[in-house]
Motif scaffolding. Structure first.
Motif, PDB file in Angstrom:
ATOM      1  N   LYS A 150       0.794  -1.353  -0.033  1.00 32.68           N
ATOM      2  CA  LYS A 150       0.134  -0.032  -0.135  1.00 32.68           C
ATOM      3  C   LYS A 150       0.766   1.307   0.104  1.00 32.68           C
ATOM      4  CE  LYS A 150      -3.286   2.261   3.055  1.00 32.68           C
ATOM      5  NZ  LYS A 150      -3.960   2.252   4.290  1.00 32.68           N
ATOM      6  N   ASN A 151       1.914   1.236   0.653  1.00 34.27           N
ATOM      7  CA  ASN A 151       2.706   2.671   1.084  1.00 34.27           C
ATOM      8  C   ASN A 151       4.139   2.412   0.461  1.00 34.27           C
ATOM      9  OD1 ASN A 151       0.800   3.838   2.546  1.00 34.27           O
ATOM     10  ND2 ASN A 151       1.523   2.664   4.161  1.00 34.27           N
ATOM     11  N   TYR A 156       7.079   8.829   3.721  1.00 33.42           N
ATOM     12  CA  TYR A 156       6.908   8.593   5.239  1.00 33.42           C
ATOM     13  C   TYR A 156       5.931   9.864   5.864  1.00 33.42           C
ATOM     14  CZ  TYR A 156       9.753   4.487   5.586  1.00 33.42           C
ATOM     15  OH  TYR A 156      10.323   3.369   5.631  1.00 33.42           O
ATOM     16  N   SER A 157       6.094  11.027   5.257  1.00 36.09           N
ATOM     17  CA  SER A 157       5.356  12.142   5.840  1.00 36.09           C
ATOM     18  C   SER A 157       4.073  12.027   5.235  1.00 36.09           C
ATOM     19  CB  SER A 157       6.062  13.498   5.743  1.00 36.09           C
ATOM     20  OG  SER A 157       6.227  13.327   4.186  1.00 36.09           O
ATOM     21  N   THR A 158       3.975  11.741   4.168  1.00 38.27           N
ATOM     22  CA  THR A 158       2.578  11.487   3.543  1.00 38.27           C
ATOM     23  C   THR A 158       1.822  10.391   4.119  1.00 38.27           C
ATOM     24  OG1 THR A 158       3.454  12.129   1.505  1.00 38.27           O
ATOM     25  CG2 THR A 158       1.309  11.310   1.413  1.00 38.27           C
ATOM     26  N   VAL A 159       2.319   9.421   4.535  1.00 40.92           N
ATOM     27  CA  VAL A 159       1.672   7.939   5.256  1.00 40.92           C
ATOM     28  C   VAL A 159       1.325   8.709   6.491  1.00 40.92           C
ATOM     29  CG1 VAL A 159       2.312   5.776   6.174  1.00 40.92           C
ATOM     30  CG2 VAL A 159       3.175   6.258   3.894  1.00 40.92           C
ATOM     31  N   ARG A 162      -1.770  10.901   6.161  1.00 39.70           N
ATOM     32  CA  ARG A 162      -2.855  10.254   5.980  1.00 39.70           C
ATOM     33  C   ARG A 162      -3.546   9.474   6.857  1.00 39.70           C
ATOM     34  NH1 ARG A 162      -1.210   7.662  -0.133  1.00 39.70           N
ATOM     35  NH2 ARG A 162      -1.094   9.339  -1.361  1.00 39.70           N
ATOM     36  N   GLU A 163      -2.618   8.896   7.842  1.00 36.15           N
ATOM     37  CA  GLU A 163      -3.154   8.245   9.028  1.00 36.15           C
ATOM     38  C   GLU A 163      -3.729   9.337   9.964  1.00 36.15           C
ATOM     39  OE1 GLU A 163       0.374   6.139  10.370  1.00 36.15           O
ATOM     40  OE2 GLU A 163       0.227   4.601   8.947  1.00 36.15           O
ATOM     41  N   GLU A 164      -3.159  10.549  10.157  1.00 35.93           N
ATOM     42  CA  GLU A 164      -3.483  11.363  11.046  1.00 35.93           C
ATOM     43  C   GLU A 164      -4.845  12.027  10.595  1.00 35.93           C
ATOM     44  OE1 GLU A 164      -0.594  14.154  11.080  1.00 35.93           O
ATOM     45  OE2 GLU A 164       0.527  13.281  12.602  1.00 35.93           O
ATOM     46  N   VAL A 165      -5.231  12.146   9.142  1.00 40.31           N
ATOM     47  CA  VAL A 165      -6.567  12.439   8.611  1.00 40.31           C
ATOM     48  C   VAL A 165      -7.474  11.646   8.952  1.00 40.31           C
ATOM     49  CG1 VAL A 165      -7.753  12.921   6.468  1.00 40.31           C
ATOM     50  CG2 VAL A 165      -5.488  14.311   7.208  1.00 40.31           C
ATOM     51  N   LEU A 166      -6.965  10.351   8.651  1.00 41.56           N
ATOM     52  CA  LEU A 166      -7.801   9.153   8.993  1.00 41.56           C
ATOM     53  C   LEU A 166      -8.606   8.945  10.514  1.00 41.56           C
ATOM     54  CD1 LEU A 166      -9.548   6.668   7.564  1.00 41.56           C
ATOM     55  CD2 LEU A 166      -7.339   5.224   8.235  1.00 41.56           C
ATOM     56  N   ASN A 167      -7.488   9.045  11.407  1.00 40.15           N
ATOM     57  CA  ASN A 167      -7.835   8.944  12.814  1.00 40.15           C
ATOM     58  C   ASN A 167      -8.808  10.238  13.107  1.00 40.15           C
ATOM     59  OD1 ASN A 167      -6.412   6.657  13.017  1.00 40.15           O
ATOM     60  ND2 ASN A 167      -4.648   7.595  13.621  1.00 40.15           N
TER      61      ASN A 167
END
Length: 170
Positions: A150-151, A156-159, A162-167
């Protein structure tokens, strides 16, 4: 420097390449302007080789790549080289030892910038991921049988973003 992001980035490419057939590895791809997965891989591998060579001589010169065609065309040779790179990174004893980075933007002028192995590894992670994104496009458009993580090819900063936005949406 065992089991860290630096060796993980190299291993990501190794694991992905193990899924390819030799003819797929060196196939010219229209979506990459005629380049192959092998050509992008060679470029990435040779940057690591330049850094590893540079730590022994004290000067890193990315412009002095060998441009070894075996890295473009021989999948098994390339996988062996990637594994050797990973092993070499793991044996670095003093990653903060000073180095000089040779920089030449004009053919007759070369400058040297102070750096160290760790700083150059940070650069190589970003450089690798950039090329992985291109490799990903080539694979997605031409080799549907390849399982791409997936990644793979995502910074790494984009991953993390994306995780912060999702959370935050939960």
């Amino acid at each position: 420097m065992k089991n860290n992001v630096y060796t993980t980035v190299v291993r990501q490419l190794t694991d992905l390449l193990k899924q390819l057939r030799p003819n797929e590895y060196c196939q010219s791809l229209a979506v990459l302007n005629g380049s192959s997965i092998g050509q992008h891989t060679r470029h990435v591998v040779e940057f690591y080789q330049c850094l590893l060579k540079g730590i022994h001589g004290g000067v890193v010169d990315y412009d002095a790549r060998e441009r070894n065609l075996m890295l473009e065309n021989d999948l098994n040779f390339t996988i062996d080289c990637l594994q050797a790179i990973e092993n070499s990174i793991e044996t670095i004893k003093n990653p903060n030892e000073p180095l000089l980075l040779a920089v030449s933007y004009c053919s007759d002028i070369q400058s040297f910038i102070e750096t160290n192995f760790m700083r150059e590894m940070v650069y190589l992670v970003e450089h690798s991921i950039h090329h992985y994104a291109l490799i990903r496009i080539g694979l997605q458009e031409n080799f549907f049988n390849i399982l791409i993580p997936k990644n793979f090819g995502v910074a790494y900063s984009t991953v993390k973003h994306r995780e912060e936005v999702l959370n935050s949406e939960c």
